[in-house]
Design an enzyme around this catalytic site. Structure first.
Site, short mmCIF file in Angstrom:
data_model
loop_
_atom_site.label_atom_id
_atom_site.label_comp_id
_atom_site.label_asym_id
_atom_site.label_seq_id
_atom_site.Cartn_x
_atom_site.Cartn_y
_atom_site.Cartn_z
N GLU A 362 90.43 46.42 39.89
CA GLU A 362 90.46 46.83 41.30
C GLU A 362 89.40 47.87 41.66
OE1 GLU A 362 95.18 46.09 42.19
OE2 GLU A 362 94.63 47.98 41.26
C1 TNX Z 1 98.07 46.18 40.34
S1 TNX Z 1 97.82 45.36 37.54
C2 TNX Z 1 97.47 47.19 39.60
C3 TNX Z 1 98.08 48.51 39.55
C4 TNX Z 1 99.31 48.59 40.40
C5 TNX Z 1 100.11 47.33 40.23
C6 TNX Z 1 101.41 47.35 40.93
C7 TNX Z 1 96.58 46.21 37.67
C8 TNX Z 1 95.63 46.07 36.60
N1 TNX Z 1 96.43 46.98 38.74
O1 TNX Z 1 97.14 49.48 39.96
O2 TNX Z 1 100.06 49.68 39.98
O3 TNX Z 1 99.36 46.26 40.72
O4 TNX Z 1 102.18 46.24 40.57
#
Ligand code: TNX
Length: 569
Positions: A362
């Site tokens: 992300e």
């Molecule tokens: C996605 S899974 C994210 C996290 C959040 C999560 C909540 C991932 C690698 N990144 O930053 O906490 O969703 O479910």
């Protein structure tokens, strides 16, 4: 008809009848040898060999220090509820002799007695053939024999003995989980289990960044992992809302960046000694800690502490919300790579395990070649530290680096970018968001948790196959499975346990058990048997409606406060 010479006389017949009646009247062990989670590979019950732990039993172990440590852990598991002294001794050739023997035998051909030849009427063989079970029990397998002369656990490694002890623990009546002595007949079902894991990597992740959790809380999570033969604890140590691991060369990461968390609470961080305590407590349970420093995104807490790392060199405000994707360290500034090398260097020095998890998810504002260029430099920093790269599957487009592992958290098993990375040599840890994310709600009325990847009831957590889940990824590329727990809405140990249990054992079974044992109805019944154990141990869990939890109270003791096992480092 006259008795012929070869037939038994009346006295012999009477004695035999008496013995048979005695055997029928003697209460059998309360459950089946196969009532274990995760499902063992081979189970061969012998109902005539049920065994009861005597008060004077001795635990005798091979003299190896790691084996003796497992023997002491077994004694510590059994002493509180039984009230028995259970002394631990060592021997060159440990024999049960009416007690329990732990035999470390790295040369033993564990097949020598031909357990696979005849599994008998009630035995079953989960996996004859396909995965070559008969080769050996490997680095983590064990053999458990429960016979009239006592119990023997045999393994080639201390880790195997430890896993065998977890199986043994589940075969005692649930009252064995009581923290104080109870009156119980400590019976075990007779027979032999031969067991080894399907995947070498079986993990769970705890996000200690969104909300901070104390060392004691983390140790208790380690205990839960150990019960179900998980062998990796991934700690998500840094995120926008807080930096949780002390770094001497960048002290404000914790003194400034560690003081926040989601919702405005005080946050917190682990000193190096705290972190090492977690690492060694886990290691004593044959669990490897995988530290994650999430880069280049999810870094707001670092930017608050060190604005020089920010693209505009201006400190952002501390962040206590739950959005993602807005922050990043400046990939164009050399100082950023000094920061990364210093942080990863200090974390690597504290971490005996082979892995360094560098996040990579992300980072929405670091795109294309800037992103892959950043990742490739960080991968090399990790390799230069002698560690193996793990990262979320967003790392896939970056160049391959020997040994690197991608953690796949998608919700749709079609992922050509990840498949391409696997073709270049990457291995995968599989954590499908819609099956393995333990922060998802069970049902719409679950009081905490997310639902962006869907609702995950126990069956959803159980009904998938890590070996075939991602199209065009061969099972050989799958290192294993991991259940992440993100903590935006999780604020206490009870919250953690509510989301972990009973789904963690489902993921653990997918990681440990051969596919041939996969059976929802059977799993549901075995899982139900864990409920009274958790209740007795004072562990919170979700009474999932699809599981036939026993309703009868199992032991009449007082309710005890939850405790972590603090007796082993
Ligand atoms: C996605 S899974 C994210 C996290 C959040 C999560 C909540 C991932 C690698 N990144 O930053 O906490 O969703 O479910």
């Amino acid at each position: 008809m006259p008795l012929s010479a070869g037939e038994p006389d009346a006295a012999t017949l009477a004695r035999t009848a008496e013995q048979t009646a005695g055997a029928l009247l003697a209460p059998a062990a309360p459950h089946r040898l196969a009532d274990v989670v995760p499902a063992p590979q081979h189970v061969q019950p012998n109902p005539t060999a049920d065994w009861v732990l005597p008060a004077e039993a001795v635990i005798v172990s091979s003299a190896d220090p790691a084996a003796l440590a497992v023997a002491e852990q077994l004694a510590q598991l059994l002493r509180p509820a039984t009230g028995y002294p259970l002394p631990v001794t060592d021997a060159t050739t440990p024999e049960p002799a009416g007690g329990i023997a732990l035999v470390l035998d790295d040369s033993a051909d564990l097949d020598a007695e031909g357990y696979s030849a005849d599994l008998g009427a009630e035995g079953y063989s989960a996996d004859l053939g396909a995965e070559g079970y008969s080769a050996d029990l490997g680095a983590e397998g064990y053999r458990l024999d429960i016979a009239t002369d006592g119990v023997r656990v045999t393994a080639a490694t201390a880790a195997g003995l430890f896993h065998g002890v977890q199986t043994l623990r589940q075969l005692f009546p649930a009252a064995i989980e009581s923290p104080s002595p109870v009156t119980e007949r400590w019976a075990l079902p007779g027979g032999t289990i031969t067991d080894a894991p399907r995947f070498p990597y079986r993990g769970a992740m705890l996000d200690v960044a969104r909300h901070f959790f104390t060392v004691e809380d983390v140790l208790r999570v380690v205990d839960h992992l150990a019960r179900y033969k998980l062998n990796h604890l991934h700690l998500h140590l840094t995120d926008d809302q807080g930096w949780r691991i002390a770094v001497d060369s960048w002290p404000k990461l914790t003194t400034v960046g560690g003081t926040t968390e989601v919702g405005g609470g005080p946050g917190g961080h682990y000193t190096k000694a705290d972190y090492q305590r977690i690492v060694s407590y886990a290691a004593a349970r044959h669990i490897t800690v995988v530290p994650e420093i999430d880069l280049p995104g999810h870094t707001n807490s670092a930017l608050v502490a060190y604005p020089e790392l920010a693209p505009d060199k201006i400190a952002p405000p501390p962040y206590t919300g739950t959005e993602v994707g807005f922050s990043y360290v400046d990939p164009a500034d050399e100082r950023t790579y000094d920061f990364v090398a210093d942080v990863l260097g200090e974390v690597a020095a504290l971490t005996p395990g082979p892995w360094l998890h560098i996040g990579g998810d992300e980072a929405f504002k670091v795109k294309g070649e800037v992103y892959t260029g950043f990742v490739e430099r960080v991968q090399r920093i990790v390799a230069d530290l002698g560690k193996t790269v793990v990262g979320w599957h967003q790392l896939a487009p970056a160049a391959h680096l020997d040994g690197r592992v991608l953690q796949w958290w998608g919700t749709n098993g079609e992922d050509p970018t990840t498949v391409a990375a696997v073709r270049r040599g990457a291995r995968l840890i599989v954590s499908p968001g819609n099956h393995a994310y333990l922060d998802m709600k069970y049902a719409p009325d679950t009081p905490i948790g997310h639902d962006w990847a869907g609702l995950i009831d126990v069956r959803k957590a159980y009904d998938w196959d890590p070996g075939t889940h991602i199209a065009d990824v061969p099972a050989e590329a799958v290192l294993g499975v991991e259940a992440p727990l993100w903590t935006e809405s999780v604020t206490s140990l009870a919250d953690i346990e509510l989301l972990l249990l009973p789904r963690l054992p489902a993921i653990a079974e997918l990681g440990w058990s051969t596919r041939a044992t996969h059976d929802w109805a059977d799993f549901r019944d075995r899982l139900a048997g864990q409920g009274p154990r958790w209740t007795t141990a004072g562990i919170t869990f979700h009474r999932a409606p699809e599981i036939p939890w026993p309703t009868a109270p199992t032991i009449p003791t007082q309710r005890n406060m939850p405790q972590t096992d603090t007796t082993t480092p």
